[in-house]
Design a protein around this motif. Structure first.
Motif: not given
Lengths: 244, 244
Positions: A137, A168-169, A131, A141, A171-172, A165
């Motif tokens: 990633a 995703h930030r 991950y 996606g 999640r990151r 998107e």
DNA sequence: AGGTTTGATTATTTCGAAAATCCGCAGTAA
DNA sequence: TTACTGCGGATTTTCGAAATAATCAAACCT
């Protein structure tokens, strides 16, 4: 940072846009950071106007905010925004799934399986820390996109992509604190199975839970990084579930 | 208080952006038109860079499309896009209505009535051709916004607003051909009543029909102006209705 | 003639300097 | 002390020229 590939036919502004987007999503540019032109000019090796164009587009994507005549800021993160984002994503994603199952053909099914396989293989190859990989990633996606690609609605897909998107930030942000995530690969397989079996209701519920559980995970491990200001962190809609 | 704290500080680019958006929505700049810089520079009295920034933002709003390194185009209209747009709007608007009814307070109700009144008064004053007036369009937009303003989701509201503006362009296209529109004022009153009565299901259905009937009206009177190319005009989703 | 290359023309994209604006701070007055 | 005002430096925003890419047509080859 970002790769400086210059495939012919791509404008400079488009290239900078993609690199900045990637850097914001990956949190190389931290949420809330003031974006000074001198700094960015040096970092991306372009001029004022080109930067300005890229920033303008990112504003419209919700990854950057413009502050009147006082420049630009990486869009801040907050618990409120994350919860709101999650609710909207669920609404959109449920509809995408439904339409895709209604309209999808054989090629669509094959595409889903191919994308799952790619993601799954890389996951095995990378082991426990998959991950953290940008490549994973990207495949992740692509897999989620392939599930809904056949929905037939360009507008819905575009909205979905932007929300994905931004999510995703978040999640990151949590992945850097959480060495071992829950076994999402099992969830992905279940979702794929139900989608291909055209079991709309179950597929929708699985995706719904997939999204919400990820959000809860982020809140549990990264919410201490969120901005305090703005609308109260503790605010929560009465009934966050999409109507239906 | 938190009304409009934006006194004088408006950037040049922001001004051009607003003017271009207005010109595209009102079809002063026709769909599909090539946007040449020399022309625009003269028309809006700004330089290349400023124009480019405004255009970039409009691309993200879906009102302009960028053609690689071959400049910009006013986003074309098509039957397919109109149908897709309508379906997505219905999905979003139903959710907004639901949330607003769940969360709205007294101030929200008062706001709706005030906005309806403003729109209604202007309608009476202007007589039969009210729908041609930019001012009425503005009040009409404000009324619809006030219905959902209390929904508590900034993300949903932003998406809704962009879709509303794109749809307005289509409405505008048909209004020039249709001297007498159907009596939307009655519909507006009914919607307001059901929303304030917190009758979620009926309010949603009324708004749904309100949107779809307008679209059908546009198709009936203006579809001959649409682009032929791209994905077939005759394409229609099997079940265009939002899930629920 | 048909099709391809070349070169002049036009349009777009990028650049860096110049103008406008903002921010902090000192100085003044109430 | 507190509030207001005016300056100096830093930053953003705008501009128009220069570089780059696309277009079109005439010349060229087969």
């Amino acid at each position: 940072m970002s790769t400086t590939l210059k495939p012919a036919g791509e404008t400079r502004a488009g290239d900078v846009l993609a690199r900045m987007r990637s850097d914001i999503i990956s949190c190389a540019l931290k949420p809330g950071t003031k974006l000074r032109f001198e700094t960015l000019k040096e970092l991306y090796e372009v001029s004022f106007s080109t930067l300005r164009e890229a920033l303008s587009r990112l504003v419209a994507e919700g990854l950057v905010v413009a502050e009147g005549q006082r420049g630009f800021l990486v869009a801040p993160v907050s618990l409120f925004d994350l919860n709101d984002l999650t609710d909207v994503r669920v609404l959109i994603e449920r509809q995408c799934i439904k339409l895709a199952i209604d309209c999808g053909d054989d090629r669509w099914e094959a595409d889903i399986m191919a994308n799952f396989h790619r993601m799954d293989r890389l996951q095995s190859r990378l082991g426990a820390s998959y991950y953290l990989s940008d490549e994973w990633a990207s495949l992740h996606g692509a897999f989620h996109l392939s599930l809904v690609a056949a929905c037939g609605s360009p507008n819905l897909l575009e909205i979905r992509q932007k929300l994905f998107e931004r999510a995703h930030r978040y999640r990151r942000m949590s992945s850097q604190f959480r060495p071992q995530w829950r076994a999402k690969d099992v969830e992905h397989k279940m979702i794929m199975d139900r989608v291909i079996a055209r079991d709309t209701a179950t597929a929708q519920d699985l995706v719904d839970r997939h999204i919400r559980e990820t959000t809860e995970n982020v809140i549990a491990h990264a919410s201490h990084l969120f901005a305090q200001g703005g609308m109260g962190d503790s605010f929560r809609r009465k009934d966050p579930v999409a109507a239906e």
